[in-house]
Each structure stands twice: as C-alpha cells, then as structure tokens.
Design an enzyme around this catalytic site. Sequence first.
Site, PDB file in Angstrom:
ATOM      1  N   SER A   1       0.945  -1.158   0.080  1.00 28.68           N
ATOM      2  CA  SER A   1      -0.335  -0.095   0.026  1.00 28.68           C
ATOM      3  C   SER A   1       0.437   1.555  -0.152  1.00 28.68           C
ATOM      4  CB  SER A   1      -0.686  -0.185   0.985  1.00 28.68           C
ATOM      5  OG  SER A   1      -1.417   1.173   1.879  1.00 28.68           O
TER       6      SER A   1
ATOM      7  N   TYR B   1      -2.162  -1.492  11.085  1.00 28.91           N
ATOM      8  CA  TYR B   1      -1.965  -1.674   9.538  1.00 28.91           C
ATOM      9  C   TYR B   1      -1.043  -0.887   8.413  1.00 28.91           C
ATOM     10  CZ  TYR B   1      -3.570  -1.237   4.921  1.00 28.91           C
ATOM     11  OH  TYR B   1      -3.848  -1.365   3.738  1.00 28.91           O
TER      12      TYR B   1
ATOM     13  N   LYS C   1       2.496  -3.629   6.331  1.00 33.69           N
ATOM     14  CA  LYS C   1       2.188  -3.273   5.050  1.00 33.69           C
ATOM     15  C   LYS C   1       4.054  -2.680   4.736  1.00 33.69           C
ATOM     16  CE  LYS C   1      -1.199  -4.433   3.901  1.00 33.69           C
ATOM     17  NZ  LYS C   1      -1.480  -5.937   3.124  1.00 33.69           N
TER      18      LYS C   1
HETATM   19  C1  WQD Z   1      -9.325   8.743   1.384  1.00 35.54           C
HETATM   20  C2  WQD Z   1     -10.012  10.202   2.064  1.00 35.54           C
HETATM   21  C3  WQD Z   1     -10.643  10.350   4.792  1.00 35.54           C
HETATM   22  C4  WQD Z   1     -14.190   7.882   4.564  1.00 35.54           C
HETATM   23  C5  WQD Z   1      -6.803   4.254   3.271  1.00 35.54           C
HETATM   24  C6  WQD Z   1      -4.962   2.793   3.776  1.00 35.54           C
HETATM   25  C7  WQD Z   1      -4.773   2.446   2.583  1.00 35.54           C
HETATM   26  C8  WQD Z   1      -5.948   1.315   1.681  1.00 35.54           C
HETATM   27  C9  WQD Z   1      -7.150   2.587   1.610  1.00 35.54           C
HETATM   28  C10 WQD Z   1      -6.890   0.289   2.813  1.00 35.54           C
HETATM   29  C11 WQD Z   1      -9.103  10.820   3.101  1.00 35.54           C
HETATM   30  C12 WQD Z   1     -11.601  10.964   3.397  1.00 35.54           C
HETATM   31  C13 WQD Z   1     -13.511   8.873   4.501  1.00 35.54           C
HETATM   32  C14 WQD Z   1     -15.309   9.117   5.185  1.00 35.54           C
HETATM   33  C15 WQD Z   1     -13.541  11.220   4.789  1.00 35.54           C
HETATM   34  N1  WQD Z   1      -6.176   0.788   2.068  1.00 35.54           N
HETATM   35  N2  WQD Z   1     -12.445  10.420   4.330  1.00 35.54           N
HETATM   36  N3  WQD Z   1     -14.761  10.818   5.493  1.00 35.54           N
HETATM   37  O1  WQD Z   1      -7.073   6.582   4.653  1.00 35.54           O
HETATM   38  O2  WQD Z   1      -6.325   7.442   2.297  1.00 35.54           O
HETATM   39  O3  WQD Z   1      -6.614   5.363   3.106  1.00 35.54           O
HETATM   40  O4  WQD Z   1      -7.780   3.031   3.561  1.00 35.54           O
HETATM   41  O5  WQD Z   1      -8.213  -0.309   2.828  1.00 35.54           O
HETATM   42  O6  WQD Z   1      -3.338   1.433   2.910  1.00 35.54           O
HETATM   43  O7  WQD Z   1      -4.395   3.395   3.948  1.00 35.54           O
HETATM   44  O8  WQD Z   1      -8.891   5.945   2.353  1.00 35.54           O
HETATM   45  O9  WQD Z   1     -11.225   5.804   2.078  1.00 35.54           O
HETATM   46  O10 WQD Z   1     -10.282   5.746   4.555  1.00 35.54           O
HETATM   47  O11 WQD Z   1      -9.928   8.117   2.910  1.00 35.54           O
HETATM   48  O12 WQD Z   1     -13.666  12.631   4.465  1.00 35.54           O
HETATM   49  O13 WQD Z   1     -16.352   8.917   5.634  1.00 35.54           O
HETATM   50  O14 WQD Z   1     -10.966  10.494   2.556  1.00 35.54           O
HETATM   51  O15 WQD Z   1      -9.666  12.036   4.768  1.00 35.54           O
HETATM   52  O16 WQD Z   1      -8.959  11.767   2.673  1.00 35.54           O
HETATM   53  P1  WQD Z   1      -6.959   6.039   2.879  1.00 35.54           P
HETATM   54  P2  WQD Z   1      -9.702   6.240   3.044  1.00 35.54           P
END
Ligand code: WQD
Length: 340
Positions: A125, A150, A154
């Site tokens: 990731s 998590y 990785k």
């Molecule tokens: C994306 C953006 C949030 C939810 C993580 C892991 C990565 C991968 C994907 C695991 C961010 C914003 C999110 C919400 C929001 N693997 N957000 N409201 O954190 O970039 O990556 O998940 O599955 O390895 O690190 O993904 O989709 O959680 O967030 O505003 O209800 O959306 O703050 O900016 P992330 P995400």
Amino acid sequence: MKNILVTGGLGYIGSHTVVALQQAGFSVYIIDDLSNSQLEVWEKITAITKIQPVYYNIDLKDLNAVSVFFQSHKIDGIIHFAAYKAVGESVEKPLMYYRNNLMGLMNVLEAMEENKVDNFIFSSSCTVYGQADAMPINESTPLKRPESPYGNTKKMGEEIIEDFVNATGKNAIALRYFNPVGAHNSATIGEVPNGIPNNLIPYVTQTAMGIRESLGVFGNDYETRDGTAVRDYIDVNDLADAHVKAMQRLLEGKNKSNLEFFNLGSGNGSTVLEIVTAFEEANNLKINYEIKPRRAGDIVQAYADYSFAKNELGWQPTTPLQASMQTAWKFQQQLGEVKE
Ligand code: WQD
C-alpha cells in the site's frame, strides 16, 4: 496451465484478481478465512467466469493447515492479499494486526520454501510512504513510518519479504496500491465494508442509499485546492490487471531483481469534495455531507507516479473515475440494505 494461490481471494481486490487470473488462463486456488469477506463471493466469481476456483477456508496463522495445503497442491505462484485492513481498528488493536498480518505472511513464506514455490506477489500500500514530501510519489520516494499499525504491517511485511528472498533466491513483487475504488461491471462483486465503512467510497454509496444520514468530510482546512485531503483513486479492475501482469512477469523470469516494487495509482489526485461531486455527476444524484474535524492519522495528499509499472509491467490505468463511481453505485444498489 499454471496454478496460482490467491490468499484473501474472496475479498475486494482479491476477488477481482481471481476473475482476471481465470480469464487470463490461470488455474486459481483461493484460501480465505472469511474474517472480512463473504462465502457467496465464491459463487459470484464462478458465475462471472464460468470456472469455479478451488476454495479452502484456512486460517493462515495455522502453519500446519497451510503446510498441508501446499503438500497437496502444486502451486506455481502466490498472490497474498489476506490481511486485516481497517486503519482505525489497527490503532485500537495493534497486536491483533501484527499477529494476523505478519504471522499469516510468514507462514505462507515458510510453506513456499518447504514446497519449492518460487513466485510471490504481496498486496502492499502507498501507506508505506506516510506523508511523502513531494508529489507524485514514485518507488524511490523515501518510506516513512506509517501512521497506523495496519500501515506498519505493510512496511514490515515488505521488509520480511526482502530478507526472505535474499536468503532463498525466490522472486517477489510488492504492489503498492493507492486508493482502490469501483466494482466489477457485473455489479456482483465489489467492496463490502464490515459494519460502518472506514473508506470514503463505501460511505458515499451507503449515504446515497439512505443507509447513512450524511457523509462526514474529515477536515476542510488542509493546504489543498478546496481544503479537503487529496488521494489517488484507482479502479479495482485496473488493479486486478496489474496483478496478472506482475505474475506473468515472474513466471516468465522477466523480473530484474528478487524483489521489485510498483506503485499502482491513476496518477491523478482528487480531493474528497471532488470525489463527492464526481459521484453525484456520474450517478445523477446528490450526497448529503457535512464538514467534520480532521481524522487522526490522515495525510494531506498522495498520488502516484506509475511510470515504472507502465514501463516494466506494460500496465496503465484505463478506467475513468466516472466509470468507477458508476460501478461502485451499481454494486451498492445490488447489495441493497447492508447488514450493520
Ligand atoms: C480517503 C479520504 C479521508 C471516509 C486507507 C489505507 C490504504 C488503503 C485505503 C485499506 C481521506 C476521507 C474517508 C469518510 C472522509 N487500504 N474520508 N470521510 O485513509 O486514504 O487509505 O484505506 O483499505 O492503505 O491507508 O482511505 O478511504 O479511508 O480515506 O472524509 O467517511 O477520504 O479523510 O482524506 P485512506 P479512506
């Protein structure tokens, strides 16, 4: 016909990769303990490809069960997805994440050595880069300690694999995904969150479905175009294609070192609000949202330079963001009311 083991093959990226592998002519074996997937995905894969993969419900932390599998099947390559992946949960339960993700990995590697399996692909990731200093992120961007246990599983997983291939001469590729989105065109497989979605797109689709009142946008005071955080959203079908190309690279002996890393992203950065707009326009609907405080551990921006994968794997993303927003919505509608 080459036999490929896909661990976590009933999960989100795993199931799409199984479909792509079967359609590329591989014979696929799935190991999945159903801790973050559903058994019916097995029949959905079969319905798409008309080929039923062999499936075993095995906990990879059980070394004996893993060894028995490898002793009874000739495996030519492994794609290892099986891992817990909820960032927030990993902060609350770090040891559960280290034990599951690293013990499972080490058991598969140990069985590889015992049973002369030479080719291994690791589901990694972009989180291993932490908040990179410069954009876009390429494979020589320095790694940082990821914000969550998590993410650290990785990074540590990649280090374990590096020591393993150096000791054994085996061949491995680590694929560093940015943010996977979308679903299969059949709308029968896609991302099924466990309970309240952690990731953005499932929360958006559940909001559109009326399952969630409104989307919380985690912070609009970042140094970005519109104040919301930037990510690189890559379609899951494009990711599946990259896994097939990576496995073919190893099986044909075209890898240039024992361990290679590839960034898999669209190369485009989108803010959270731009994603909301893209989803609304792609599906002709409105999403209720409200600005919430920043989420702990979030980085400001990440988007990929995928030129190494393009030059070496012959891979590039082909699915427009709009299409990913449409398949994600179609899949959610097929899911209907999601059980809490
Ligand atoms: C994306 C953006 C949030 C939810 C993580 C892991 C990565 C991968 C994907 C695991 C961010 C914003 C999110 C919400 C929001 N693997 N957000 N409201 O954190 O970039 O990556 O998940 O599955 O390895 O690190 O993904 O989709 O959680 O967030 O505003 O209800 O959306 O703050 O900016 P992330 P995400």
